[in-house]
Design a protein around this motif. Structure first.
Motif, mmCIF file in Angstrom:
data_model
loop_
_atom_site.group_PDB
_atom_site.id
_atom_site.type_symbol
_atom_site.label_atom_id
_atom_site.label_comp_id
_atom_site.label_asym_id
_atom_site.label_seq_id
_atom_site.Cartn_x
_atom_site.Cartn_y
_atom_site.Cartn_z
ATOM 1 N N ILE A 90 0.829 -1.205 0.000
ATOM 2 C CA ILE A 90 0.000 0.000 0.000
ATOM 3 C C ILE A 90 0.863 1.255 0.000
ATOM 4 O O ILE A 90 1.707 1.445 0.875
ATOM 5 N N ASP A 91 0.628 2.118 -0.983
ATOM 6 C CA ASP A 91 1.266 3.424 -1.079
ATOM 7 C C ASP A 91 0.282 4.435 -0.505
ATOM 8 O O ASP A 91 -0.835 4.574 -1.015
ATOM 9 N N VAL A 92 0.659 5.131 0.567
ATOM 10 C CA VAL A 92 -0.273 6.064 1.216
ATOM 11 C C VAL A 92 -0.070 7.513 0.773
ATOM 12 O O VAL A 92 -0.659 8.424 1.341
ATOM 13 N N GLY A 114 3.558 -2.964 -8.371
ATOM 14 C CA GLY A 114 2.670 -3.861 -7.637
ATOM 15 C C GLY A 114 1.911 -3.199 -6.494
ATOM 16 O O GLY A 114 1.052 -3.821 -5.883
ATOM 17 N N ALA A 115 2.223 -1.944 -6.205
ATOM 18 C CA ALA A 115 1.550 -1.241 -5.108
ATOM 19 C C ALA A 115 0.182 -0.737 -5.543
ATOM 20 O O ALA A 115 -0.061 -0.483 -6.713
ATOM 21 N N ARG A 116 -0.703 -0.611 -4.560
ATOM 22 C CA ARG A 116 -1.965 0.073 -4.822
ATOM 23 C C ARG A 116 -2.014 1.317 -3.944
ATOM 24 O O ARG A 116 -1.372 1.379 -2.898
ATOM 25 N N ASN A 117 -2.767 2.269 -4.390
ATOM 26 C CA ASN A 117 -2.801 3.574 -3.743
ATOM 27 C C ASN A 117 -4.020 3.728 -2.848
ATOM 28 O O ASN A 117 -5.160 3.609 -3.296
ATOM 29 N N ILE A 118 -3.761 3.962 -1.563
ATOM 30 C CA ILE A 118 -4.800 4.368 -0.620
ATOM 31 C C ILE A 118 -4.229 5.600 0.075
ATOM 32 O O ILE A 118 -3.484 5.486 1.051
ATOM 33 N N PRO A 119 -4.513 6.797 -0.468
ATOM 34 C CA PRO A 119 -3.925 8.013 0.085
ATOM 35 C C PRO A 119 -4.247 8.196 1.565
ATOM 36 O O PRO A 119 -5.361 7.885 2.002
ATOM 37 N N TYR A 120 -3.280 8.697 2.311
ATOM 38 C CA TYR A 120 -3.500 8.895 3.744
ATOM 39 C C TYR A 120 -4.673 9.841 3.998
ATOM 40 O O TYR A 120 -5.403 9.670 4.960
ATOM 41 N N SER A 121 -4.885 10.805 3.111
ATOM 42 C CA SER A 121 -5.997 11.747 3.294
ATOM 43 C C SER A 121 -7.354 11.042 3.221
ATOM 44 O O SER A 121 -8.346 11.552 3.727
ATOM 45 N N VAL A 158 -10.783 -0.054 5.064
ATOM 46 C CA VAL A 158 -11.577 -1.292 5.061
ATOM 47 C C VAL A 158 -11.245 -2.166 3.850
ATOM 48 O O VAL A 158 -11.567 -3.352 3.836
ATOM 49 N N GLU A 159 -10.595 -1.595 2.852
ATOM 50 C CA GLU A 159 -10.190 -2.339 1.656
ATOM 51 C C GLU A 159 -8.991 -3.246 1.928
ATOM 52 O O GLU A 159 -8.653 -4.093 1.105
ATOM 53 N N ILE A 160 -8.357 -3.075 3.067
ATOM 54 C CA ILE A 160 -7.154 -3.832 3.407
ATOM 55 C C ILE A 160 -7.551 -5.045 4.241
ATOM 56 O O ILE A 160 -8.212 -4.902 5.269
ATOM 57 N N ARG A 161 -7.117 -6.211 3.814
ATOM 58 C CA ARG A 161 -7.462 -7.450 4.516
ATOM 59 C C ARG A 161 -6.638 -7.597 5.799
ATOM 60 O O ARG A 161 -5.453 -7.289 5.817
#
Length: 131
Positions: free
Chosen positions: A51-53, A66-73, A80-83
């Motif tokens: 995860i790239d925040v 291979g990273a997916r983006n879930i911005p810290y903001s 909740v998307e993270i298992r």
């Protein structure tokens, strides 16, 4: 002269409280996740949730392959998307936001949390850019 003594005492108390808070936060971040070197990070990153925040514009400019983006903001609503049943590898530009994200995840029960030492700024591995 009494006012100077009082002001110095108040300043000293503020500095002590601030220092205590920073110390508490430091240990809270250390307890929430494990910091990995780039080599340690690379070993397992294909088998984990990477995860790239950072914000989307930074992610699009270049991110670890291979990273997916879930911005810290947006982290509070999107975490909740993270298992919970798989290790989570977090990174940002240096490591400040990934540390905060790890603390948030740890508070709600995530246990296998890892952060990239030095963040994307020091990353020398494969990257990808979005156009």
């Amino acid at each position: 002269m009494n006012i100077n003594v009082i002001l110095n005492a108040v300043l000293l108390v503020v500095v002590i409280i601030w220092g205590g808070y920073e110390l508490f936060q430091y240990f809270n971040r250390k307890r929430a996740s494990v910091e990995l070197t780039e080599e340690e990070f690379k070993k397992e990153m294909r088998r984990v949730q990477l995860i790239d925040v950072r914000e989307k514009s930074d992610f699009d400019a270049g991110h670890i392959l291979g990273a997916r983006n879930i911005p810290y903001s947006l982290f509070k609503t999107r975490m909740v998307e993270i298992r919970k049943d798989q290790p989570v590898y977090l990174y940002d530009h240096n490591k400040t936001l990934s540390s905060r994200a790890a603390v948030k995840l740890h508070k709600i029960g995530y246990t296998e949390l890892y952060r990239l030492k030095g963040g994307f700024r020091d990353w020398t591995g494969k990257t990808k850019k979005h156009k």
